[in-house]
Design a protein around this motif. Sequence first.
Motif, PDB file in Angstrom:
ATOM      1  N   ILE A 187       0.847  -1.195   0.000  1.00 58.33           N
ATOM      2  CA  ILE A 187       0.000   0.000   0.000  1.00 58.33           C
ATOM      3  C   ILE A 187       0.882   1.244   0.000  1.00 58.33           C
ATOM      4  O   ILE A 187       2.015   1.228   0.499  1.00 58.33           O
ATOM      5  N   ARG A 188       0.365   2.353  -0.556  1.00 58.46           N
ATOM      6  CA  ARG A 188       1.105   3.618  -0.642  1.00 58.46           C
ATOM      7  C   ARG A 188       0.275   4.742  -0.021  1.00 58.46           C
ATOM      8  O   ARG A 188      -0.382   5.500  -0.728  1.00 58.46           O
ATOM      9  N   PRO A 189       0.262   4.853   1.295  1.00 59.00           N
ATOM     10  CA  PRO A 189      -0.625   5.821   1.962  1.00 59.00           C
ATOM     11  C   PRO A 189      -0.326   7.286   1.650  1.00 59.00           C
ATOM     12  O   PRO A 189      -1.205   8.134   1.811  1.00 59.00           O
ATOM     13  N   ILE A 190       0.902   7.644   1.229  1.00 59.98           N
ATOM     14  CA  ILE A 190       1.183   9.049   0.934  1.00 59.98           C
ATOM     15  C   ILE A 190       1.234   9.303  -0.572  1.00 59.98           C
ATOM     16  O   ILE A 190       1.873  10.237  -1.033  1.00 59.98           O
ATOM     17  N   CYS A 191       0.506   8.469  -1.334  1.00 61.35           N
ATOM     18  CA  CYS A 191       0.514   8.617  -2.791  1.00 61.35           C
ATOM     19  C   CYS A 191      -0.124   9.925  -3.255  1.00 61.35           C
ATOM     20  O   CYS A 191       0.144  10.390  -4.370  1.00 61.35           O
ATOM     21  N   LEU A 192      -0.978  10.553  -2.424  1.00 61.64           N
ATOM     22  CA  LEU A 192      -1.594  11.831  -2.790  1.00 61.64           C
ATOM     23  C   LEU A 192      -0.781  13.021  -2.299  1.00 61.64           C
ATOM     24  O   LEU A 192      -1.109  14.172  -2.613  1.00 61.64           O
ATOM     25  N   CYS A 193       0.267  12.760  -1.548  1.00 61.48           N
ATOM     26  CA  CYS A 193       1.109  13.823  -0.988  1.00 61.48           C
ATOM     27  C   CYS A 193       2.259  14.157  -1.934  1.00 61.48           C
ATOM     28  O   CYS A 193       2.804  13.281  -2.613  1.00 61.48           O
ATOM     29  N   THR A 194       2.650  15.416  -1.957  1.00 61.77           N
ATOM     30  CA  THR A 194       3.828  15.829  -2.717  1.00 61.77           C
ATOM     31  C   THR A 194       5.027  15.877  -1.776  1.00 61.77           C
ATOM     32  O   THR A 194       4.903  15.767  -0.547  1.00 61.77           O
ATOM     33  N   ARG A 195       6.198  16.072  -2.353  1.00 58.51           N
ATOM     34  CA  ARG A 195       7.389  16.199  -1.522  1.00 58.51           C
ATOM     35  C   ARG A 195       7.306  17.450  -0.652  1.00 58.51           C
ATOM     36  O   ARG A 195       7.824  17.478   0.466  1.00 58.51           O
ATOM     37  N   ASP A 196       6.649  18.484  -1.152  1.00 52.23           N
ATOM     38  CA  ASP A 196       6.454  19.690  -0.330  1.00 52.23           C
ATOM     39  C   ASP A 196       5.619  19.367   0.903  1.00 52.23           C
ATOM     40  O   ASP A 196       5.891  19.880   2.004  1.00 52.23           O
ATOM     41  N   ASP A 197       4.590  18.506   0.736  1.00 55.46           N
ATOM     42  CA  ASP A 197       3.773  18.100   1.887  1.00 55.46           C
ATOM     43  C   ASP A 197       4.624  17.383   2.924  1.00 55.46           C
ATOM     44  O   ASP A 197       4.473  17.599   4.141  1.00 55.46           O
ATOM     45  N   VAL A 198       5.508  16.538   2.451  1.00 55.76           N
ATOM     46  CA  VAL A 198       6.380  15.779   3.346  1.00 55.76           C
ATOM     47  C   VAL A 198       7.295  16.722   4.128  1.00 55.76           C
ATOM     48  O   VAL A 198       7.426  16.626   5.364  1.00 55.76           O
ATOM     49  N   GLU A 199       7.941  17.629   3.409  1.00 55.07           N
ATOM     50  CA  GLU A 199       8.875  18.540   4.064  1.00 55.07           C
ATOM     51  C   GLU A 199       8.161  19.441   5.070  1.00 55.07           C
ATOM     52  O   GLU A 199       8.706  19.742   6.149  1.00 55.07           O
ATOM     53  N   GLN A 200       6.944  19.869   4.730  1.00 52.97           N
ATOM     54  CA  GLN A 200       6.189  20.716   5.645  1.00 52.97           C
ATOM     55  C   GLN A 200       5.823  19.947   6.913  1.00 52.97           C
ATOM     56  O   GLN A 200       5.906  20.470   8.035  1.00 52.97           O
ATOM     57  N   TYR A 201       5.408  18.707   6.753  1.00 58.19           N
ATOM     58  CA  TYR A 201       5.047  17.883   7.915  1.00 58.19           C
ATOM     59  C   TYR A 201       6.254  17.686   8.829  1.00 58.19           C
ATOM     60  O   TYR A 201       6.147  17.808  10.065  1.00 58.19           O
ATOM     61  N   LEU A 202       7.406  17.364   8.243  1.00 61.99           N
ATOM     62  CA  LEU A 202       8.604  17.150   9.050  1.00 61.99           C
ATOM     63  C   LEU A 202       9.024  18.423   9.765  1.00 61.99           C
ATOM     64  O   LEU A 202       9.456  18.390  10.929  1.00 61.99           O
ATOM     65  N   ALA A 203       8.878  19.551   9.076  1.00 59.11           N
ATOM     66  CA  ALA A 203       9.221  20.827   9.716  1.00 59.11           C
ATOM     67  C   ALA A 203       8.270  21.128  10.869  1.00 59.11           C
ATOM     68  O   ALA A 203       8.688  21.581  11.951  1.00 59.11           O
ATOM     69  N   ASP A 204       6.984  20.858  10.659  1.00 62.32           N
ATOM     70  CA  ASP A 204       5.984  21.143  11.698  1.00 62.32           C
ATOM     71  C   ASP A 204       6.163  20.252  12.919  1.00 62.32           C
ATOM     72  O   ASP A 204       5.891  20.675  14.062  1.00 62.32           O
ATOM     73  N   THR A 205       6.585  19.011  12.701  1.00 60.06           N
ATOM     74  CA  THR A 205       6.719  18.059  13.821  1.00 60.06           C
ATOM     75  C   THR A 205       8.133  18.012  14.386  1.00 60.06           C
ATOM     76  O   THR A 205       8.371  17.359  15.410  1.00 60.06           O
TER      77      THR A 205
END
Length: 444
Positions: A158-176
């Motif tokens: 399964i690919r749960p972050i298939c709708l996410c972009t790399r920008d979404d990933v970087e923003q999440y990591l920055a926020d957390t």
Amino acid sequence: MKRKILEAVSRYEMISSGDKVCVALSGGADSVSLLCALYELRDQLGVTLSAVHINHCLRGDESEGDEQFVRSLCAQLGVPLSVHRFAVADIAAERKQSIELCAREVRYGVFDSLIADGFKVATAHTADDNLETVLINLTRGTGLHGIGGIPPVRGGIIRPICLCTRDDVEQYLADTGRSFVTDSTNSDTDITRNRMRHLVVPQLRQINPVVSRSVLRLSQQCRSLADMVDRMAARLLSEADCGGKWRLSVLTDAERPVLTAALKIAAEQTLGADADAGHIDRLCQLVQRGRGRLQMSGGFALADGDCLQFAETARFARNEHTAELQMGDNFIGGYKVSVCAQNTQIVHKKNAQSAICCAKINGKLVLRTRRPGDIIHLVGRPGKSLKKLFNEHAVPLIERDRLPVIADDSGVVWVHRFGCDRRVKSDGCAKCIAITVEEENNVK
């Protein structure tokens, strides 16, 4: 990002309450964000979470550092972790594979084992990964499945972050405030995916800043179309099936995209090897023509009578086609057998072995392939079974069950490449039947 994960899980029915989900954790930004987001959502999703790390042992101390980072992260979260170590460079050399292909096979081998144990394996493929995959497929030549990119669900993957972009990933990591490791080879533009990521995609983003999302929509549409065509192809094969062969009269009525998909499925299931676009295109031509043969990866295809068949070894299944011999052109086993009536006197000496005396024929002539017990008495030789004759002359196995044979009510009267039985030799006859043969090679 968590909202997009929940949307993907719901849209593609990735996870059910009670599932065991194992995250493929490299330590990079994408996989760390996936693990941490699923950890936060684990109660809402009702899943048991774990992780797996595969150390390919390709980057020395850096690989060891990645493994230690992953161990530390999972210990901090209290997430069970399994680690698998492989000397991929040595394995690739032994298998004579590229390191990239070998690493993938090793990785997915571990995933398959987890799936067999009841886990769903979550990989951290994003919409940007999908964009790169589609572009790579396009440059290599692809169809609907290739433009469909990375499927959100494939079996137990399964690919749960298939709708996410790399920008979404970087923003999440920055926020957390989550840290991650960076693979030094990600900047190596000698690697095709990196070259696409660093050189091509930025140019596309200048044209369309949300190109990843646009291509994601295209991929979703193409996957739906591909699935529909595959279902139609499966129905076509079922309708055309005649005991491991397929009726040409049914296949030729299909639309070209459905026929193409059906032939690809049939060839790959029968021959056990991928059929490339060139072979499938020539196979379509073979079906439309209705006769001939085609060598393919892993075997052969033969169109004859109203049947298409494949052979996965160097030997075709025995062809049971039998038809009354007609004046003019006859077709069997990938050969065109041309027959005409002539005066014996005008038959050229070099063709005398392919001339049958009309007065010596017993009953009707039929065109067929060999049968068990067939015997021919060649001029100046004792009678011999076709099996023994073919063995003595080293006729290739692939040829033996498709060589044209002409017989009358008393038995074999002619065999391609060997000539007539002495019983029907044309000496002294006023009228004879002259036979010429042309092999129909691979359809162009």
